[in-house]
Scaffold this motif. Structure first.
Motif, PDB file in Angstrom:
ATOM      1  N   PRO A 193      -8.607  11.225   4.714  1.00 58.56           N
ATOM      2  CA  PRO A 193      -7.326  11.014   5.393  1.00 58.56           C
ATOM      3  C   PRO A 193      -7.523  10.664   6.864  1.00 58.56           C
ATOM      4  O   PRO A 193      -8.504  11.082   7.499  1.00 58.56           O
ATOM      5  CB  PRO A 193      -6.620  12.370   5.242  1.00 58.56           C
ATOM      6  CG  PRO A 193      -7.326  13.067   4.131  1.00 58.56           C
ATOM      7  CD  PRO A 193      -8.737  12.580   4.177  1.00 58.56           C
ATOM      8  N   ALA A 194      -6.589   9.908   7.394  1.00 58.43           N
ATOM      9  CA  ALA A 194      -6.587   9.581   8.821  1.00 58.43           C
ATOM     10  C   ALA A 194      -5.679  10.571   9.533  1.00 58.43           C
ATOM     11  O   ALA A 194      -4.519  10.764   9.140  1.00 58.43           O
ATOM     12  CB  ALA A 194      -6.092   8.163   9.047  1.00 58.43           C
ATOM     13  N   GLY A 195      -6.207  11.211  10.559  1.00 63.17           N
ATOM     14  CA  GLY A 195      -5.398  12.187  11.286  1.00 63.17           C
ATOM     15  C   GLY A 195      -4.963  13.312  10.359  1.00 63.17           C
ATOM     16  O   GLY A 195      -5.746  13.853   9.582  1.00 63.17           O
ATOM     17  N   ARG A 235       1.748   9.302   0.877  1.00 62.84           N
ATOM     18  CA  ARG A 235       1.187   9.822   2.120  1.00 62.84           C
ATOM     19  C   ARG A 235      -0.256   9.336   2.268  1.00 62.84           C
ATOM     20  O   ARG A 235      -0.937   9.056   1.292  1.00 62.84           O
ATOM     21  CB  ARG A 235       1.199  11.350   2.106  1.00 62.84           C
ATOM     22  CG  ARG A 235       2.572  11.986   1.963  1.00 62.84           C
ATOM     23  CD  ARG A 235       3.298  12.040   3.265  1.00 62.84           C
ATOM     24  NE  ARG A 235       4.535  12.830   3.153  1.00 62.84           N
ATOM     25  CZ  ARG A 235       5.410  12.972   4.154  1.00 62.84           C
ATOM     26  NH1 ARG A 235       5.175  12.399   5.328  1.00 62.84           N
ATOM     27  NH2 ARG A 235       6.506  13.693   3.987  1.00 62.84           N
ATOM     28  N   ASN A 236      -0.701   9.238   3.478  1.00 62.96           N
ATOM     29  CA  ASN A 236      -2.060   8.768   3.738  1.00 62.96           C
ATOM     30  C   ASN A 236      -3.092   9.626   3.014  1.00 62.96           C
ATOM     31  O   ASN A 236      -4.081   9.092   2.475  1.00 62.96           O
ATOM     32  CB  ASN A 236      -2.338   8.754   5.241  1.00 62.96           C
ATOM     33  CG  ASN A 236      -3.761   8.382   5.577  1.00 62.96           C
ATOM     34  OD1 ASN A 236      -4.593   9.239   5.797  1.00 62.96           O
ATOM     35  ND2 ASN A 236      -4.039   7.084   5.590  1.00 62.96           N
ATOM     36  N   ALA A 237      -2.892  10.933   2.961  1.00 62.13           N
ATOM     37  CA  ALA A 237      -3.851  11.815   2.288  1.00 62.13           C
ATOM     38  C   ALA A 237      -3.924  11.498   0.801  1.00 62.13           C
ATOM     39  O   ALA A 237      -5.019  11.515   0.208  1.00 62.13           O
ATOM     40  CB  ALA A 237      -3.470  13.263   2.512  1.00 62.13           C
ATOM     41  N   GLU A 238      -2.778  11.226   0.194  1.00 67.56           N
ATOM     42  CA  GLU A 238      -2.784  10.877  -1.233  1.00 67.56           C
ATOM     43  C   GLU A 238      -3.478   9.534  -1.446  1.00 67.56           C
ATOM     44  O   GLU A 238      -4.249   9.366  -2.401  1.00 67.56           O
ATOM     45  CB  GLU A 238      -1.349  10.827  -1.759  1.00 67.56           C
ATOM     46  CG  GLU A 238      -1.283  10.493  -3.259  1.00 67.56           C
ATOM     47  CD  GLU A 238       0.146  10.423  -3.760  1.00 67.56           C
ATOM     48  OE1 GLU A 238       0.329  10.025  -4.933  1.00 67.56           O
ATOM     49  OE2 GLU A 238       1.086  10.766  -3.006  1.00 67.56           O
ATOM     50  N   PHE A 239      -3.219   8.585  -0.580  1.00 71.14           N
ATOM     51  CA  PHE A 239      -3.866   7.285  -0.690  1.00 71.14           C
ATOM     52  C   PHE A 239      -5.388   7.437  -0.579  1.00 71.14           C
ATOM     53  O   PHE A 239      -6.145   6.832  -1.335  1.00 71.14           O
ATOM     54  CB  PHE A 239      -3.348   6.338   0.400  1.00 71.14           C
ATOM     55  CG  PHE A 239      -3.937   4.977   0.337  1.00 71.14           C
ATOM     56  CD1 PHE A 239      -3.378   3.983  -0.461  1.00 71.14           C
ATOM     57  CD2 PHE A 239      -5.071   4.629   1.089  1.00 71.14           C
ATOM     58  CE1 PHE A 239      -3.932   2.713  -0.529  1.00 71.14           C
ATOM     59  CE2 PHE A 239      -5.624   3.373   1.029  1.00 71.14           C
ATOM     60  CZ  PHE A 239      -5.058   2.400   0.225  1.00 71.14           C
ATOM     61  N   ALA A 240      -5.839   8.242   0.372  1.00 70.89           N
ATOM     62  CA  ALA A 240      -7.268   8.442   0.570  1.00 70.89           C
ATOM     63  C   ALA A 240      -7.901   9.083  -0.674  1.00 70.89           C
ATOM     64  O   ALA A 240      -9.004   8.699  -1.087  1.00 70.89           O
ATOM     65  CB  ALA A 240      -7.513   9.329   1.788  1.00 70.89           C
TER      66      ALA A 240
END
Length: 241
Positions: A193-195, A235-240
């Protein structure tokens, strides 16, 4: 009216997929490029030279064409956003758009539709707010660039040309684009994840992007802005993950 579709930026990730989609539908893609002799385009498409700022050399292709699809511009993620790079990103888009307007003005038989490239960055950082096509532009470099790019071809509407604006989200597919930059890092164990990973990411598959553009070319009753995005942002975390 011919089945010819002129594409600026047609050698890129989206443009190449669009050429394939148009060919499957019996259309004639014409790709504008500064180096037609070296351009790699799908079999059945044609590469035609242009200077990226005027209608010189390709006006005959625009005359009587079904559509012009304007995707040309320096890559957003192709370098650090120095002042010089940001100027190139904006000016390359405005110059290409000016060439499209010139071609429409000078064509004896004007193309039926102009499909104008843009991005969901138009809305800026919207946080948790869901954006639709009626929302105004946001703030920041991406939003300002997208808004200026969209406005650059607005004059064709006064020339009896239908105009569609495609606000594209992250385009995912094999062979290039966003994933081609991320995948090597993840394979090395450097992904994640970013940030905080809470930021929303809207996305669309490459095949759907190309099909959506072709659909908008075909539909004479559609104009204005369209968000090109899958219905399920993550969400970015899910994408990652």
């Amino acid at each position: 009216m011919s089945e010819r579709v002129v594409i600026t930026g047609g050698t890129g990730f989206i443009g190449t997929a669009l050429c394939r989609e148009l060919l499957r539908r019996g259309r004639e893609p014409v790709v504008l490029t500064r180096r037609p002799e070296r351009a790699r385009v799908p079999a059945g498409a044609r590469a035609v030279g242009w200077d990226g700022r005027t209608a010189a050399g390709w006006l005959a292709e625009a005359d009587g064409a079904l559509a012009i699809v304007n995707l040309a511009g320096a890559g957003i993620a192709d370098g650090r956003w120095t002042p010089e790079r940001k100027r190139l990103i904006l000016e390359s888009r405005l110059r290409a758009s000016a060439a499209v307007v010139e071609a429409i003005e000078r064509a004896e038989r004007r193309p039926r539709v102009v499909v104008q490239g843009s991005a969901v960055g138009f809305y800026g950082d919207a946080g948790d707010r869901r954006c639709d096509e009626s929302d105004p532009p946001g703030e920041g470099f991406l939003a300002e660039t997208a808004a200026a790019w969209e406005a650059a071809t607005a004059p064709v509407e006064e020339l009896d040309a239908r105009r569609v604006v495609i606000r594209t989200s992250l385009v995912l597919g094999p062979g290039g684009g966003f994933l081609s930059r991320l995948a090597p890092l993840y394979r090395l164990g450097l992904g994640g994840p970013a940030g905080g990973g809470r930021q929303w990411m809207s996305w669309i598959h490459l095949d759907d992007e190309a099909a959506a553009i072709r659909f908008l070319v075909d539909r004479d009753d559609l104009s204005g802005p369209f968000n090109l995005a899958a219905p399920g942002p993550v969400r970015n975390a899910e994408f990652a993950r």
